[in-house]
Design a protein around this motif. Sequence first.
Motif, short mmCIF file in Angstrom:
data_model
loop_
_atom_site.label_atom_id
_atom_site.label_comp_id
_atom_site.label_asym_id
_atom_site.label_seq_id
_atom_site.Cartn_x
_atom_site.Cartn_y
_atom_site.Cartn_z
N ASP A 48 -2.91 7.06 -48.85
CA ASP A 48 -1.94 7.23 -49.93
C ASP A 48 -1.18 5.95 -50.26
O ASP A 48 -0.72 5.76 -51.37
N LEU A 49 -1.06 5.07 -49.27
CA LEU A 49 -0.30 3.84 -49.47
C LEU A 49 -0.86 2.74 -48.58
O LEU A 49 -1.15 2.97 -47.41
N VAL A 50 -1.00 1.54 -49.15
CA VAL A 50 -1.45 0.37 -48.40
C VAL A 50 -0.39 -0.72 -48.52
O VAL A 50 0.02 -1.08 -49.62
N LEU A 51 0.08 -1.22 -47.37
CA LEU A 51 0.95 -2.40 -47.35
C LEU A 51 0.06 -3.57 -46.97
O LEU A 51 -0.40 -3.68 -45.83
N LEU A 52 -0.20 -4.44 -47.93
CA LEU A 52 -1.23 -5.48 -47.81
C LEU A 52 -0.61 -6.87 -47.81
O LEU A 52 -0.01 -7.31 -48.81
N ASP A 53 -0.74 -7.57 -46.69
CA ASP A 53 -0.23 -8.94 -46.59
C ASP A 53 -1.03 -9.86 -47.51
O ASP A 53 -2.24 -9.71 -47.67
N ILE A 54 -0.34 -10.81 -48.12
CA ILE A 54 -1.04 -11.75 -49.01
C ILE A 54 -1.80 -12.79 -48.21
O ILE A 54 -2.95 -13.12 -48.51
N ARG A 71 -0.76 9.23 -45.77
CA ARG A 71 -1.54 8.37 -44.88
C ARG A 71 -1.31 6.92 -45.30
O ARG A 71 -1.51 6.54 -46.45
N LEU A 72 -0.89 6.11 -44.34
CA LEU A 72 -0.50 4.74 -44.61
C LEU A 72 -1.44 3.76 -43.90
O LEU A 72 -1.85 4.01 -42.77
N LEU A 73 -1.75 2.66 -44.57
CA LEU A 73 -2.59 1.60 -44.00
C LEU A 73 -1.82 0.29 -44.04
O LEU A 73 -1.38 -0.16 -45.10
N LEU A 74 -1.63 -0.32 -42.87
CA LEU A 74 -0.97 -1.62 -42.76
C LEU A 74 -2.03 -2.69 -42.57
O LEU A 74 -2.84 -2.61 -41.64
N VAL A 75 -2.03 -3.70 -43.42
CA VAL A 75 -3.02 -4.78 -43.33
C VAL A 75 -2.27 -6.10 -43.16
O VAL A 75 -1.68 -6.63 -44.11
N ASP A 76 -2.28 -6.63 -41.93
CA ASP A 76 -1.61 -7.89 -41.63
C ASP A 76 -2.25 -8.46 -40.37
O ASP A 76 -2.52 -7.72 -39.43
N ASP A 77 -2.48 -9.77 -40.35
CA ASP A 77 -3.17 -10.36 -39.21
C ASP A 77 -2.22 -10.75 -38.07
O ASP A 77 -2.68 -11.13 -37.00
N HIS A 78 -0.91 -10.64 -38.28
CA HIS A 78 0.05 -10.96 -37.22
C HIS A 78 0.44 -9.67 -36.49
O HIS A 78 1.14 -8.82 -37.05
N SER A 87 0.22 9.78 -40.76
CA SER A 87 -0.61 8.89 -39.94
C SER A 87 -0.54 7.46 -40.46
O SER A 87 -0.36 7.21 -41.65
N ILE A 88 -0.68 6.51 -39.52
CA ILE A 88 -0.63 5.09 -39.85
C ILE A 88 -1.82 4.39 -39.22
O ILE A 88 -2.03 4.47 -38.00
N ALA A 89 -2.63 3.73 -40.04
CA ALA A 89 -3.76 2.95 -39.55
C ALA A 89 -3.44 1.47 -39.74
O ALA A 89 -2.60 1.11 -40.57
N GLU A 90 -4.11 0.62 -38.98
CA GLU A 90 -3.85 -0.82 -39.04
C GLU A 90 -5.14 -1.62 -39.14
O GLU A 90 -6.18 -1.20 -38.63
#
Length: 212
Positions: free
Chosen positions: A49-55, A4-11, A30-33
């Motif tokens: 399981d994984l978070v891609l987090l924008d600075i 399960r992946l979470l993408l965190v980015d405001d663009h 699954s991918i959440a945003e």
Amino acid sequence: MSARLLLVDDHNLFRTGLRLIVQDHPSVGSIAEAGSVAEACALQMADADLVLLDIQLPGMSGLDGLRLIRQACPKARIVLVSASVAPDAVNEARARGADGFLPKSASGEDILEAITCALSGLPCFPAGSGAAQTQARAPGAATLTARQLDVLRLLCAGKPNKVIARNLGLSENTVRVHVAAIFGQLGVNSRSAALLAAQRMGLVAAPSHDLA
């Protein structure tokens, strides 16, 4: 089991493009945003399981919000994403407890490889950003992770993907991701060319037989 992946980015545009890339990874389910740290925490994805987090995020930055994301997603690997690849930014990410650092300029193959490393429990930081990283660099040449080197050695011994997967305890899809990343790092498009490049860079010893 799919991650399960979470993408965190405001663009939205970047986030959509990133989603199109990561959804092709064989281990991603699954991918959440979310567009901010607050939105990410509100999703209550404790099983992520994984978070891609924008600075660079509105309100609270990814660096400042990393601790909150860690609390909200306690078992997740967290990789910070940034438009900057300055050593200070990378070192700060590591100091804050990030599991990796991914520049927004990274290629699709680099992104997939970073996901593979992160989900495998390996740190994934740019080359030269610290002694703790598990990467090996050939002088003036490619930078490969420890797992990529394992795959490369078997590849150069003439082993097919199925055998490499069995020997390393990986899926064939994951091996294919590694092979593609290796080809990209070495600047080649075939196994025979990879063998020659790896020998030239001193990444592998001369094999006892030629590739078929």
